[in-house]
Write a protein that holds these residues in place. Structure first.
Motif, PDB file in Angstrom:
ATOM      1  N   ILE A 329      52.244  47.887  32.678  1.00  0.00           N
ATOM      2  CA  ILE A 329      51.305  47.188  34.148  1.00  0.00           C
ATOM      3  C   ILE A 329      51.240  45.548  34.061  1.00  0.00           C
ATOM      4  CG2 ILE A 329      49.435  47.353  35.897  1.00  0.00           C
ATOM      5  CD1 ILE A 329      49.617  50.548  35.249  1.00  0.00           C
ATOM      6  N   ARG A 330      50.276  45.602  32.303  1.00  0.00           N
ATOM      7  CA  ARG A 330      49.353  43.974  32.251  1.00  0.00           C
ATOM      8  C   ARG A 330      51.501  42.919  32.521  1.00  0.00           C
ATOM      9  NH1 ARG A 330      47.266  46.760  28.503  1.00  0.00           N
ATOM     10  NH2 ARG A 330      44.446  47.194  29.094  1.00  0.00           N
ATOM     11  N   MET A 331      51.765  43.568  32.578  1.00  0.00           N
ATOM     12  CA  MET A 331      53.363  42.677  32.256  1.00  0.00           C
ATOM     13  C   MET A 331      53.823  42.000  33.613  1.00  0.00           C
ATOM     14  SD  MET A 331      55.590  44.153  28.925  1.00  0.00           S
ATOM     15  CE  MET A 331      56.710  42.721  29.190  1.00  0.00           C
ATOM     16  N   GLU A 332      53.538  43.007  34.179  1.00  0.00           N
ATOM     17  CA  GLU A 332      54.110  42.606  35.897  1.00  0.00           C
ATOM     18  C   GLU A 332      53.366  42.472  36.568  1.00  0.00           C
ATOM     19  OE1 GLU A 332      56.778  42.637  36.411  1.00  0.00           O
ATOM     20  OE2 GLU A 332      57.848  43.723  34.837  1.00  0.00           O
ATOM     21  N   HIS A 333      51.349  42.500  36.626  1.00  0.00           N
ATOM     22  CA  HIS A 333      50.384  42.601  37.179  1.00  0.00           C
ATOM     23  C   HIS A 333      49.537  41.045  37.069  1.00  0.00           C
ATOM     24  CE1 HIS A 333      47.049  43.205  40.014  1.00  0.00           C
ATOM     25  NE2 HIS A 333      46.309  43.093  39.131  1.00  0.00           N
ATOM     26  N   LYS A 334      49.385  40.472  37.867  1.00  0.00           N
ATOM     27  CA  LYS A 334      48.989  39.067  37.389  1.00  0.00           C
ATOM     28  C   LYS A 334      46.921  39.074  38.042  1.00  0.00           C
ATOM     29  CE  LYS A 334      51.916  37.986  35.078  1.00  0.00           C
ATOM     30  NZ  LYS A 334      52.085  38.330  33.651  1.00  0.00           N
ATOM     31  N   GLY A 335      46.913  40.248  38.341  1.00  0.00           N
ATOM     32  CA  GLY A 335      44.922  40.605  39.857  1.00  0.00           C
ATOM     33  C   GLY A 335      44.386  40.772  38.690  1.00  0.00           C
ATOM     34  N   THR A 336      43.769  41.990  39.823  1.00  0.00           N
ATOM     35  CA  THR A 336      42.571  42.515  38.542  1.00  0.00           C
ATOM     36  C   THR A 336      43.166  43.446  38.471  1.00  0.00           C
ATOM     37  OG1 THR A 336      40.802  41.621  40.144  1.00  0.00           O
ATOM     38  CG2 THR A 336      39.945  43.709  39.238  1.00  0.00           C
ATOM     39  N   LEU A 337      42.612  44.706  37.123  1.00  0.00           N
ATOM     40  CA  LEU A 337      42.890  45.936  36.324  1.00  0.00           C
ATOM     41  C   LEU A 337      41.693  46.700  36.014  1.00  0.00           C
ATOM     42  CD1 LEU A 337      45.150  47.738  36.301  1.00  0.00           C
ATOM     43  CD2 LEU A 337      45.676  46.635  33.908  1.00  0.00           C
ATOM     44  N   VAL A 338      41.797  48.054  37.032  1.00  0.00           N
ATOM     45  CA  VAL A 338      41.043  49.019  37.194  1.00  0.00           C
ATOM     46  C   VAL A 338      41.279  49.883  35.830  1.00  0.00           C
ATOM     47  CG1 VAL A 338      38.816  49.975  38.135  1.00  0.00           C
ATOM     48  CG2 VAL A 338      39.375  47.945  38.679  1.00  0.00           C
ATOM     49  N   SER A 339      40.883  50.257  34.819  1.00  0.00           N
ATOM     50  CA  SER A 339      41.524  51.617  34.608  1.00  0.00           C
ATOM     51  C   SER A 339      40.659  52.570  34.075  1.00  0.00           C
ATOM     52  CB  SER A 339      42.517  51.354  32.991  1.00  0.00           C
ATOM     53  OG  SER A 339      41.368  49.890  32.138  1.00  0.00           O
ATOM     54  N   PHE A 340      41.441  53.319  33.708  1.00  0.00           N
ATOM     55  CA  PHE A 340      39.973  54.664  33.618  1.00  0.00           C
ATOM     56  C   PHE A 340      39.745  55.267  32.367  1.00  0.00           C
ATOM     57  CE2 PHE A 340      39.266  54.141  37.882  1.00  0.00           C
ATOM     58  CZ  PHE A 340      38.582  54.618  38.664  1.00  0.00           C
ATOM     59  N   LYS A 341      39.079  55.291  31.906  1.00  0.00           N
ATOM     60  CA  LYS A 341      38.811  55.827  30.239  1.00  0.00           C
ATOM     61  C   LYS A 341      37.986  57.356  29.879  1.00  0.00           C
ATOM     62  CE  LYS A 341      40.578  52.954  28.205  1.00  0.00           C
ATOM     63  NZ  LYS A 341      42.928  52.784  28.022  1.00  0.00           N
ATOM     64  N   LEU A 342      39.420  58.818  30.356  1.00  0.00           N
ATOM     65  CA  LEU A 342      37.782  59.798  29.382  1.00  0.00           C
ATOM     66  C   LEU A 342      37.745  59.900  28.767  1.00  0.00           C
ATOM     67  CD1 LEU A 342      37.074  62.687  30.750  1.00  0.00           C
ATOM     68  CD2 LEU A 342      39.342  63.091  30.891  1.00  0.00           C
ATOM     69  N   ASP A 343      36.408  59.796  27.882  1.00  0.00           N
ATOM     70  CA  ASP A 343      36.822  60.479  26.252  1.00  0.00           C
ATOM     71  C   ASP A 343      34.626  61.068  26.243  1.00  0.00           C
ATOM     72  OD1 ASP A 343      36.450  60.566  23.463  1.00  0.00           O
ATOM     73  OD2 ASP A 343      37.653  57.996  23.864  1.00  0.00           O
ATOM     74  N   HIS A 344      35.014  61.521  25.128  1.00  0.00           N
ATOM     75  CA  HIS A 344      33.071  62.120  24.946  1.00  0.00           C
ATOM     76  C   HIS A 344      31.762  60.747  24.894  1.00  0.00           C
ATOM     77  CE1 HIS A 344      35.233  66.239  23.872  1.00  0.00           C
ATOM     78  NE2 HIS A 344      36.060  65.583  23.234  1.00  0.00           N
ATOM     79  N   GLU A 345      32.171  59.903  24.642  1.00  0.00           N
ATOM     80  CA  GLU A 345      31.063  58.926  24.543  1.00  0.00           C
ATOM     81  C   GLU A 345      32.124  57.288  24.848  1.00  0.00           C
ATOM     82  OE1 GLU A 345      30.488  56.403  22.284  1.00  0.00           O
ATOM     83  OE2 GLU A 345      32.385  57.123  21.425  1.00  0.00           O
ATOM     84  N   GLY A 346      31.021  56.049  24.971  1.00  0.00           N
ATOM     85  CA  GLY A 346      31.692  55.601  26.444  1.00  0.00           C
ATOM     86  C   GLY A 346      31.285  54.051  25.093  1.00  0.00           C
TER      87      GLY A 346
END
Length: 408
Positions: A329-346
């Motif tokens: 996505i980073r290679m094609e998209h130049k706007g704002t990117l919001v990703s989600f991370k699911l983990d035990h601690e942030g």
């Protein structure tokens, strides 16, 4: 005459069942909605709509044409909205006094018949709904129309011109569902989303948004897959809230457990390869201002067997790490990117965001409660630092997330 007793019993049972549901996100607190009701058989749907709007915090009043009062008793609308319906224009000049706060009021004409739309387009105001429109629209009150009629009446060139003319003047239309040669009034969620949009369109006005959501599957054989517990609920609410907040285009790639309304462009994807292929193709063919990626995609690939694996014996499966969709996505998209991370601690994600890239951390909780429409707690890294969102469900959480990312 409509069977009022049956209707009230039916609605009461439904409300009792819904009492166990999650408390609705009351974003319509302080808003006034006038529903102008005309004499269509779809009128039976309007008390439900009024009740839904009241649950969301709105003050609702129904204004009924004389013919509509012959189909459903005004008492039903009084019960549904919690206020006396307008059945005649009195010395209180209801068609004027109801719209004295145009910034916090909306007129909804539902169901909108062939007759009322013709009157609106021609400037005729000879009964309550058309009179309400005549003043409200001239006073700057947003107007939303939900048509209901036979399909051929909707496609009549005169009606097509009427709708085109009213749309060009700023009237919003909620497209009907075409079934059995009838243009049936749209679902309540579509009308409600249009109401939200009228009040909030300035937040994402003109922005194009892409949501990549749902769970992926890795095929072991023609029958079995490796997957996860994601329901796609976060993506579902992101898509609807982006539309509610005024995005000009919302596309969702993936899958959800809930059916999306028709104004969300959905590109279906199930396998991880589907997600990669469809996302790359969409980003090459269109330019988006913002991309949200709550999708739960497999980090590994497996070799698919051409025939069903025999049961009853021990089996070893080799998981091979695969490239991350975010990198593509980073290679094609130049706007704002919001990703989600699911983990035990942030803590590990602190400081990883940037001005144009946000990381939303969602903590893994026991018993599968991370997934579905449960209460949501997000930590958002990026932008101006770390931001915490605690909400009663994904609807509220995604609403607040969009506003945060948009700088509102």
């Amino acid at each position: 005459m409509f069977d009022r007793t049956w209707y009230l019993v039916h609605i009461s049972v439904m409300l009792t069942m819904c009492n166990k549901c999650q408390e609705p996100f009351r974003r319509l607190e302080g808003k006034k909605i006038v529903i102008a009701v005309t004499a269509s058989i779809s009128i039976y749907r309007i008390p439900d709509l009024a009740r839904d709007l009241v649950k969301l915090g709105a003050s609702v009043t129904c204004a009924m044409s004389e013919s509509s009062q012959e189909l459903v008793s005004p008492e039903v609308f009084k019960w549904a909205s919690g206020s006396d319906p307008v059945t005649s224009i009195t010395g209180r000049v209801e068609h004027i006094s109801f719209f004295n706060d145009p910034h916090n009021t909306i007129l909804v004409i539902a169901p909108a018949t062939y007759n009322i739309l013709g009157k609106m387009a021609a400037g005729i105001s000879d009964e309550i709904p058309s009179l309400m429109f005549a003043y409200a629209f001239g006073h700057g009150v947003p107007v939303i129309v939900a048509p209901a009629m036979h399909e051929d009446m909707l496609r009549n060139p005169v009606m097509v011109d009427n709708i085109r003319r009213l749309s060009s003047l700023g009237v919003s239309f909620v497209s009907p569902r075409i079934e059995d040669e009838k243009a049936k009034i749209s679902e309540n969620i579509s009308i409600i989303d249009e109401i939200y949009r009228s009040f909030n369109h300035g937040n994402m006005d003109g922005k194009k948004a892409l949501v990549i959501s749902g769970r992926s599957e890795e095929s072991l054989d023609p029958v079995r897959v490796i997957s996860n517990r994601s329901t796609g609920t976060t993506g579902y609410w992101l898509a609807r809230n982006l539309y509610r907040l005024g995005a000009s285009q919302v596309t969702l790639i993936g899958n959800t457990s809930q059916a999306l309304p028709p104004y969300i462009n959905q590109i279906h994807a199930d396998s991880t390869d589907d997600f990669y292929r469809e996302t790359k193709a969409e980003l090459k063919s269109d330019t988006y201002d913002i991309v949200f990626v709550p999708a739960a995609l497999s980090d590994f690939s497996v070799t698919k067997q051409s025939r069903k694996i025999e049961s009853g014996k021990e089996l070893s499966i080799t998981l091979k790490p695969r490239k991350k969709l975010l990198d593509a996505i980073r290679m094609e998209h130049k706007g704002t990117l919001v990703s989600f991370k699911l983990d035990h601690e942030g803590g590990k994600f602190a400081g990883q965001g940037s001005k144009d890239e946000y990381i939303v951390f969602n903590e893994i909780r026991p018993e599968g409660r991370t997934f579905g429409d449960n209460s949501a707690e997000y930590k958002v890294f990026g932008g101006d630092g770390t931001h915490e969102i605690i909400a009663n469900g994904k609807e509220e959480a995604t609403w607040r997330l969009i506003l945060h990312v948009a700088g509102k």
